[in-house]
Design a protein around this motif. Structure first.
Motif, PDB file in Angstrom:
ATOM      1  N   CYS A 213     -13.338   2.984  22.132  1.00 59.33           N
ATOM      2  CA  CYS A 213     -13.406   1.721  21.382  1.00 59.33           C
ATOM      3  C   CYS A 213     -14.738   1.020  21.642  1.00 59.33           C
ATOM      4  O   CYS A 213     -14.807  -0.066  22.220  1.00 59.33           O
ATOM      5  N   VAL A 214     -15.799   1.668  21.234  1.00 60.65           N
ATOM      6  CA  VAL A 214     -17.144   1.098  21.239  1.00 60.65           C
ATOM      7  C   VAL A 214     -17.738   1.423  19.870  1.00 60.65           C
ATOM      8  O   VAL A 214     -17.899   2.583  19.518  1.00 60.65           O
ATOM      9  N   HIS A 215     -18.059   0.393  19.122  1.00 60.16           N
ATOM     10  CA  HIS A 215     -18.344   0.577  17.701  1.00 60.16           C
ATOM     11  C   HIS A 215     -19.822   0.785  17.409  1.00 60.16           C
ATOM     12  O   HIS A 215     -20.694   0.165  18.028  1.00 60.16           O
ATOM     13  N   ASN A 216     -20.078   1.636  16.415  1.00 55.15           N
ATOM     14  CA  ASN A 216     -21.407   1.738  15.835  1.00 55.15           C
ATOM     15  C   ASN A 216     -21.511   0.766  14.655  1.00 55.15           C
ATOM     16  O   ASN A 216     -20.562   0.030  14.355  1.00 55.15           O
ATOM     17  N   HIS A 217     -22.659   0.758  14.004  1.00 52.16           N
ATOM     18  CA  HIS A 217     -22.871  -0.192  12.904  1.00 52.16           C
ATOM     19  C   HIS A 217     -21.867   0.049  11.772  1.00 52.16           C
ATOM     20  O   HIS A 217     -21.353  -0.907  11.174  1.00 52.16           O
ATOM     21  N   GLY A 271     -14.201  -4.416  19.066  1.00 52.03           N
ATOM     22  CA  GLY A 271     -14.485  -4.372  20.492  1.00 52.03           C
ATOM     23  C   GLY A 271     -15.986  -4.330  20.703  1.00 52.03           C
ATOM     24  O   GLY A 271     -16.757  -4.734  19.828  1.00 52.03           O
ATOM     25  N   PRO A 272     -16.433  -3.844  21.848  1.00 53.78           N
ATOM     26  CA  PRO A 272     -17.863  -3.761  22.121  1.00 53.78           C
ATOM     27  C   PRO A 272     -18.587  -2.909  21.076  1.00 53.78           C
ATOM     28  O   PRO A 272     -17.981  -2.046  20.435  1.00 53.78           O
ATOM     29  N   VAL A 273     -19.883  -3.155  20.949  1.00 56.14           N
ATOM     30  CA  VAL A 273     -20.703  -2.426  19.990  1.00 56.14           C
ATOM     31  C   VAL A 273     -21.900  -1.805  20.712  1.00 56.14           C
ATOM     32  O   VAL A 273     -22.277  -2.228  21.805  1.00 56.14           O
ATOM     33  N   ILE A 274     -22.477  -0.806  20.077  1.00 58.45           N
ATOM     34  CA  ILE A 274     -23.686  -0.202  20.610  1.00 58.45           C
ATOM     35  C   ILE A 274     -24.857  -1.151  20.374  1.00 58.45           C
ATOM     36  O   ILE A 274     -25.150  -1.522  19.240  1.00 58.45           O
ATOM     37  N   ASP A 275     -25.500  -1.567  21.445  1.00 55.49           N
ATOM     38  CA  ASP A 275     -26.674  -2.440  21.358  1.00 55.49           C
ATOM     39  C   ASP A 275     -27.459  -2.285  22.654  1.00 55.49           C
ATOM     40  O   ASP A 275     -27.295  -1.286  23.356  1.00 55.49           O
ATOM     41  N   ASP A 276     -28.273  -3.264  23.018  1.00 57.63           N
ATOM     42  CA  ASP A 276     -29.065  -3.132  24.233  1.00 57.63           C
ATOM     43  C   ASP A 276     -28.222  -3.201  25.501  1.00 57.63           C
ATOM     44  O   ASP A 276     -28.615  -2.648  26.536  1.00 57.63           O
ATOM     45  N   LEU A 277     -27.058  -3.857  25.458  1.00 57.12           N
ATOM     46  CA  LEU A 277     -26.189  -3.912  26.636  1.00 57.12           C
ATOM     47  C   LEU A 277     -25.453  -2.595  26.846  1.00 57.12           C
ATOM     48  O   LEU A 277     -25.232  -2.171  27.983  1.00 57.12           O
ATOM     49  N   ILE A 278     -25.032  -1.969  25.760  1.00 51.98           N
ATOM     50  CA  ILE A 278     -24.407  -0.644  25.801  1.00 51.98           C
ATOM     51  C   ILE A 278     -25.227   0.232  24.849  1.00 51.98           C
ATOM     52  O   ILE A 278     -24.895   0.363  23.671  1.00 51.98           O
ATOM     53  N   TRP A 486      -7.914  18.001  19.817  1.00 52.17           N
ATOM     54  CA  TRP A 486      -8.580  16.732  19.548  1.00 52.17           C
ATOM     55  C   TRP A 486     -10.061  16.711  19.914  1.00 52.17           C
ATOM     56  O   TRP A 486     -10.802  15.831  19.454  1.00 52.17           O
ATOM     57  N   ASN A 487     -10.489  17.615  20.724  1.00 49.03           N
ATOM     58  CA  ASN A 487     -11.821  17.538  21.323  1.00 49.03           C
ATOM     59  C   ASN A 487     -12.936  17.318  20.314  1.00 49.03           C
ATOM     60  O   ASN A 487     -13.850  16.517  20.539  1.00 49.03           O
ATOM     61  N   ASP A 488     -12.887  18.001  19.190  1.00 49.22           N
ATOM     62  CA  ASP A 488     -13.993  17.887  18.229  1.00 49.22           C
ATOM     63  C   ASP A 488     -13.617  17.126  16.959  1.00 49.22           C
ATOM     64  O   ASP A 488     -14.278  17.248  15.932  1.00 49.22           O
ATOM     65  N   ILE A 489     -12.543  16.327  17.020  1.00 52.16           N
ATOM     66  CA  ILE A 489     -12.214  15.423  15.897  1.00 52.16           C
ATOM     67  C   ILE A 489     -13.034  14.153  16.063  1.00 52.16           C
ATOM     68  O   ILE A 489     -12.837  13.402  17.018  1.00 52.16           O
ATOM     69  N   LYS A 490     -13.972  13.930  15.175  1.00 52.47           N
ATOM     70  CA  LYS A 490     -14.876  12.787  15.259  1.00 52.47           C
ATOM     71  C   LYS A 490     -14.479  11.755  14.198  1.00 52.47           C
ATOM     72  O   LYS A 490     -14.485  12.053  13.007  1.00 52.47           O
ATOM     73  N   LEU A 491     -14.141  10.549  14.633  1.00 51.62           N
ATOM     74  CA  LEU A 491     -13.648   9.520  13.722  1.00 51.62           C
ATOM     75  C   LEU A 491     -14.585   8.320  13.699  1.00 51.62           C
ATOM     76  O   LEU A 491     -14.962   7.798  14.744  1.00 51.62           O
ATOM     77  N   TYR A 492     -14.936   7.886  12.518  1.00 55.38           N
ATOM     78  CA  TYR A 492     -15.732   6.683  12.281  1.00 55.38           C
ATOM     79  C   TYR A 492     -17.037   6.677  13.076  1.00 55.38           C
ATOM     80  O   TYR A 492     -17.398   5.704  13.726  1.00 55.38           O
ATOM     81  N   ILE A 493     -17.730   7.805  13.012  1.00 49.19           N
ATOM     82  CA  ILE A 493     -19.007   7.894  13.709  1.00 49.19           C
ATOM     83  C   ILE A 493     -20.187   7.675  12.759  1.00 49.19           C
ATOM     84  O   ILE A 493     -21.319   7.572  13.194  1.00 49.19           O
ATOM     85  N   ASP A 494     -19.902   7.622  11.452  1.00 48.37           N
ATOM     86  CA  ASP A 494     -21.012   7.474  10.514  1.00 48.37           C
ATOM     87  C   ASP A 494     -20.527   6.842   9.203  1.00 48.37           C
ATOM     88  O   ASP A 494     -19.400   7.037   8.816  1.00 48.37           O
TER      89      ASP A 494
END
Length: 494
Positions: A213-217, A271-278, A486-494
């Motif tokens: 639960c760490v979001h991209n744009h 939740g948290p987002v990817i930025d300079d803190l993360i 589940w290992n290679d199921i990628k959700l909401y990455i792009d």
């Protein structure tokens, strides 16, 4: 040690109760009010004289319809509490970060009382951080006068304060363990990956985290657009949120939490987002050794998903139709048959509960353990015991049920109700096992001592997992099939 202690920002006066010294409601940062709403945390303003810290500070505004305590909610909420044995000196420090879907929670919750840790010879600290719209919604994607990750900034500032001041309360600033459950545990994982938290703690415990639960744009914008649609605020007018009362934000936040999955099945709550803190996804950062100096305990509950799949309001897919849509939206529909086979033989409701557990908690926790164990000592657990009450309502070893066990607070807080009617012999044995392991870890950097069996170190090859139950046991790679699917199921990455 007296009850008046001089911190870097001024003197605080606590009190003694049950043989334990307590300081409640210590401010650790400047109040994030007025122009500081939606801005990152600023250093505490020093004060003159002695500040009385004998009552809990305000709790953060809550963004789900729940009531944990009668403590008033306010934007002026950045306070922490400390519990210490009398005459404490150079004792290990245990810092608790509460969970609650990044939307509810408070350090004044009796579930998080630190009295029994102090009785065990450990300094216990719990702190507030901003929640929901004020702490974790990222409006900087529309307007750069808003800051991202305000709640994350609160957490880092609290850890800085603790590192700088805990010695005056009798703590060892070079022996700090951070711990949390659910969103609090995810926050622990985020702190492993946050560059500004480096050096602020030595050990970490993550109980049922949501590491993904760490979001991209992309995923941030899906959530924020839905929130703004409900509030009837246009993206170009987000400045209106700077003066809107938090209570007027709550309805839209609740709607988002329980309806974003209808539109975008499998998406995480804000939740948290990817930025300079993360700067990058925590799992990726951990795989590169960003937390190589940290020892870790991480685990899940066997029925972590049961709380989140309901007939109507749900945070995760609640039908195979939604699962199909989730996979189609994320260009991995080829995985549908594998998922069907994985959960074959269960009722559809149980299938969705297991799917929610795997999606949110289990698989990413294994990924964290796999990667971190390559750099430092790591232990993994699974909590299997289901009290009679949770069994009767179909929740079993539900998300959060272990918290009063781990924190030795079976007599306090709302969660203790899970344990009503449980056999005392079993209940106290579980408490003695899990809580003792946590105390051992804080003191000695190893959970093993006084457990009824040895808890081996984890590695990615055999994945030794300690099972907390009426009769404890160690199982090798208990979730191999689930992980492989589940290992290679990628959700909401792009």
């Amino acid at each position: 040690m007296g009850l008046v202690v001089e911190t870097k920002y001024g003197k605080v006066e606590g009190f003694s109760e049950e043989g334990i010294n307590k300081w409640l409601g210590i401010p650790y940062a400047k109040p994030p009010i007025g122009k500081l709403r939606f801005k990152r945390t600023e250093k505490c303003v020093p004060w003159a004289g002695v500040k009385e810290t004998k009552n809990h500070g305000n709790k953060p505004h809550q963004f789900l319809d729940t009531k944990l305590t009668d403590i008033p909610a306010s934007e002026d909420c950045l306070f922490l509490n400390i519990w210490a044995p009398r005459e404490a000196k150079d004792l290990p420090v245990f810092v608790w970060i509460y969970g609650g879907a990044y939307s509810i929670g408070e350090c004044s919750d009796p579930n998080y009382d630190g009295t029994n840790f102090a009785k065990d010879g450990v300094i216990y600290v719990a702190f507030n951080y901003r929640l929901g719209v004020l702490g974790f919604y990222d409006f900087s994607i529309y307007d750069d006068s808003f800051d991202s990750n305000c709640g994350v900034a609160d957490q880092i500032e609290a850890l800085i304060w603790i590192k700088e001041n805990i010695a005056t309360f009798g703590g060892d600033s070079n022996n700090i363990t951070i711990a949390g459950e659910s969103a609090g545990a995810a926050s622990v994982i985020n702190m492993l990956a946050a560059p500004k938290s480096k050096g602020l703690f030595n050990k970490a415990i993550a109980e049922s985290p949501i590491p993904g639960c760490v979001h991209n744009h992309y995923s941030t914008k899906l959530n924020m657009n839905l929130f703004l649609k409900v509030t009837k605020i246009a993206p170009g007018e987000v400045y209106k949120l700077k003066t809107l009362h938090p209570d007027e934000m709550k309805h839209a936040a609740e709607y988002l939490l329980f309806n974003n999955c209808n539109l975008y099945p499998g998406i995480f709550l804000p939740g948290p987002v990817i930025d300079d803190l993360i700067p990058e996804h925590p799992i990726d950062a951990i795989s590169k050794g960003c937390a190589k100096d940290i020892k870790l305990i991480i685990g899940t509950n066997d029925d972590d998903g049961a709380l989140f799949v309901k007939v109507e309001a749900t945070m995760f897919p609640s039908s195979w139709e939604q699962v199909r849509k989730m996979l189609e939206l994320n260009h991995c529909i080829d995985k549908l048959e594998d998922l069907h086979q994985l959960y074959d033989g269960l009722s559809e409701n149980k299938q969705m509960k297991e799917l929610a557990k795997d999606r949110a908690f289990l698989i990413d926790s294994i990924k964290v353990a796999d990667r971190q164990s390559g750099y430092n000592s790591t232990w993994m657990y699974r909590f299997d015991y289901a009290p009679i009450l949770t069994r009767l309502v179909g929740l079993k070893s539900v998300h959060g049920v272990e918290v009063p066990i781990a924190l030795d607070n079976l007599g306090r807080g709302v969660i203790r109700r899970f344990w009503k009617g449980a056999p005392k012999k079993v209940m106290y044995k579980l408490r003695d096992d899990m809580h003792t392991a946590w105390v051992n870890f804080a003191k000695n950097s190893d959970p093993n001592r006084d457990l009824d069996m040895y808890w081996p170190n984890y590695n990615a090859e055999i994945r030794a997992t300690f099972i907390f139950n009426e009769n404890n046991r160690v199982v090798m790679n208990p979730s191999e099939k689930n992980y492989d699917v589940w290992n290679d199921i990628k959700l909401y990455i792009d």
